[in-house]
Design a protein around this motif. Structure first.
Motif, short mmCIF file in Angstrom:
data_model
loop_
_atom_site.label_atom_id
_atom_site.label_comp_id
_atom_site.label_asym_id
_atom_site.label_seq_id
_atom_site.Cartn_x
_atom_site.Cartn_y
_atom_site.Cartn_z
N ALA A 1 0.79 -1.25 -0.26
CA ALA A 1 0.32 -0.21 0.03
C ALA A 1 1.21 1.15 0.14
O ALA A 1 0.41 2.24 -0.67
N ALA A 2 2.09 0.98 0.90
CA ALA A 2 2.11 2.62 0.95
C ALA A 2 3.55 2.61 -0.77
O ALA A 2 3.38 3.40 -0.85
N SER A 3 3.70 1.50 -1.10
CA SER A 3 4.83 1.99 -2.28
C SER A 3 3.69 2.53 -3.44
O SER A 3 3.98 2.83 -4.50
N LEU A 4 2.58 1.52 -3.48
CA LEU A 4 1.23 2.04 -4.11
C LEU A 4 1.47 3.49 -4.87
O LEU A 4 1.35 4.13 -5.55
N VAL A 5 0.66 4.00 -3.07
CA VAL A 5 0.64 5.78 -2.46
C VAL A 5 2.03 6.39 -3.02
O VAL A 5 1.72 7.73 -3.31
N SER A 6 3.63 5.81 -3.00
CA SER A 6 4.45 6.48 -3.01
C SER A 6 4.39 6.62 -4.66
O SER A 6 5.26 7.82 -5.01
N ASP A 7 4.22 5.84 -5.21
CA ASP A 7 4.64 5.44 -7.06
C ASP A 7 3.00 7.17 -6.74
O ASP A 7 3.26 7.62 -8.41
N PHE A 8 2.28 6.95 -6.52
CA PHE A 8 0.99 7.74 -7.22
C PHE A 8 1.96 9.14 -7.14
O PHE A 8 1.61 10.22 -7.90
N CYS A 9 2.01 9.60 -5.85
CA CYS A 9 2.96 10.85 -5.58
C CYS A 9 3.83 11.23 -6.28
O CYS A 9 4.19 12.44 -6.86
N TRP A 10 4.73 10.32 -6.04
CA TRP A 10 6.45 10.63 -7.50
C TRP A 10 6.13 10.78 -8.61
O TRP A 10 6.22 11.92 -9.26
N ALA A 11 4.86 9.94 -9.18
CA ALA A 11 4.83 10.32 -10.77
C ALA A 11 4.14 11.84 -11.25
O ALA A 11 4.28 12.69 -11.78
N TYR A 12 2.97 11.76 -10.02
CA TYR A 12 2.51 13.23 -9.69
C TYR A 12 3.44 14.64 -10.06
O TYR A 12 3.37 15.92 -10.89
N ALA A 13 4.19 14.44 -8.70
CA ALA A 13 5.06 15.37 -8.63
C ALA A 13 6.39 15.61 -9.49
O ALA A 13 6.14 17.00 -9.89
N MET A 14 6.39 14.91 -10.64
CA MET A 14 7.46 14.44 -10.95
C MET A 14 7.05 14.87 -11.98
O MET A 14 7.43 16.27 -13.06
N LEU A 15 5.81 15.35 -12.65
CA LEU A 15 5.42 15.80 -14.14
C LEU A 15 4.41 17.61 -13.95
O LEU A 15 4.58 17.70 -14.09
N LEU A 16 4.56 17.54 -12.33
CA LEU A 16 4.24 19.15 -12.02
C LEU A 16 5.11 19.83 -11.55
O LEU A 16 5.17 21.24 -12.04
N THR A 17 6.85 19.30 -11.37
CA THR A 17 7.45 20.14 -11.21
C THR A 17 8.59 19.75 -12.38
O THR A 17 8.51 19.78 -13.59
N SER A 18 9.21 18.96 -12.20
CA SER A 18 11.09 18.47 -12.84
C SER A 18 11.55 17.09 -11.98
O SER A 18 11.29 17.18 -11.13
N PRO A 19 11.54 16.64 -13.30
CA PRO A 19 12.66 15.13 -12.49
C PRO A 19 13.19 15.30 -11.43
O PRO A 19 13.59 14.31 -10.87
#
Length: 290
Positions: free
Chosen positions: A220-238
């Motif tokens: 569950a933690a991996s799923l949530v963190s992957d979602f947060c990572w993907a959105y953050a990366m697309l909203l900001t920069s890699p």
């Protein structure tokens, strides 16, 4: 032109653009990323998920594999070198703008990583390791190499995703990660009987309720963190997101102290502080450049 944009020396002059759009538009044009309105179809999303899932699995596999040889804190620290690879690969592919200040920030982050790594390369003794199992220098070297390989793969798939998606509005994120899970299930399940019957890695269900809990909580933690990572990366920069992940280092240190009774020197905490400050610096530099 008709849209009010001007081109000067091959770059985009965004003075006439709204403030909240200038950075995003300049970035997508400079990186060759399609416009945000060009939403990915289901087929395009599936293909992107397939490409992503291969690199994603390998990066996560090596991250997990290195834990057989080195500590959680050291694994977290060494995989944090992905910021270096993200900056270099991003600059080569035209996704991340390379600047001297970003390079200095990444070097500072790496210096902090080196300082915090001293607990694992401090000689033959197990002083300050608490209940963490003894590992030989050779085992530690293998674990560190696997962690670094994971960092390189992370940099590759982060840049590829940003290059092909560009803006979070173009992709249905639950659908994207659903395809990632589907492809990993289809292509990896056949490996279970092969590894089991060859004796490389026997397959067993979690034997206790405690281990079931660990598996489910981490999933569950991996799923949530992957979602947060993907959105953050697309909203900001890699690069901002990658350096931001280095902030897990202080948390891993605290967790290892609690679980293993391991203590750390002042240099360890100094390195963690440098990593934190370098994240703030790179985040400011990225916003300033936009």
């Amino acid at each position: 032109g008709e849209d009010g944009y001007t081109v000067d020396g091959g770059g985009v002059n965004d003075e006439s653009m709204p403030e909240n759009m200038s950075g995003s538009t300049e970035f997508t044009q400079a990186a060759g990323i399609e416009a945000a309105g060009d939403r990915l179809s289901i087929r395009d999303t599936a293909w992107l998920s397939f490409e992503f899932s291969i690199l994603w699995f390998l990066a996560n596999y090596f991250t997990a594999a290195c834990l057989n040889y080195t500590s959680v804190a050291s694994s977290t620290i060494l995989t944090a070198t992905s910021s270096i690879w993200t900056l270099l690969i991003g600059a080569i592919m035209g996704v991340e703008m390379f600047t001297l200040k970003k390079l200095l920030g990444v070097i500072a982050s790496f210096a902090g990583i080196v300082l915090t790594s001293t607990v694992d390369i401090s000689g033959e003794s197990d002083e300050n390791r608490g209940s963490f199992p003894h590992k030989s220098p050779r085992q530690i070297s293998i674990g560190d190499a696997l962690a670094l390989l994971s960092a390189v793969l992370y940099g590759v798939y982060t840049i590829i995703m940003k290059k092909k998606v560009g803006d979070e509005a173009r992709v249905n994120m639950p659908l994207f990660f659903g395809f990632v899970g589907l492809f990993n299930t289809i292509f990896l399940i056949p490996g279970f009987p092969v590894l089991h019957y060859t004796g490389v890695e026997p397959f067993k269900l979690p034997p206790t309720r405690r281990i079931w809990t660990i598996v489910l909580v981490n999933s569950a933690a991996s799923l949530v963190s992957d979602f947060c990572w993907a959105y953050a990366m697309l909203l900001t920069s890699p690069l901002v997101v990658t350096v931001g992940l280095s902030l897990t280092i202080p948390l891993s240190l605290i967790g290892q102290m609690i679980l293993n009774g391991q203590t750390s020197s002042g240099l360890y905490w100094l390195g963690a502080g440098i990593v934190f400050l370098s994240f703030l610096f790179i985040n400011y530099e990225s916003k300033h450049r936009e």
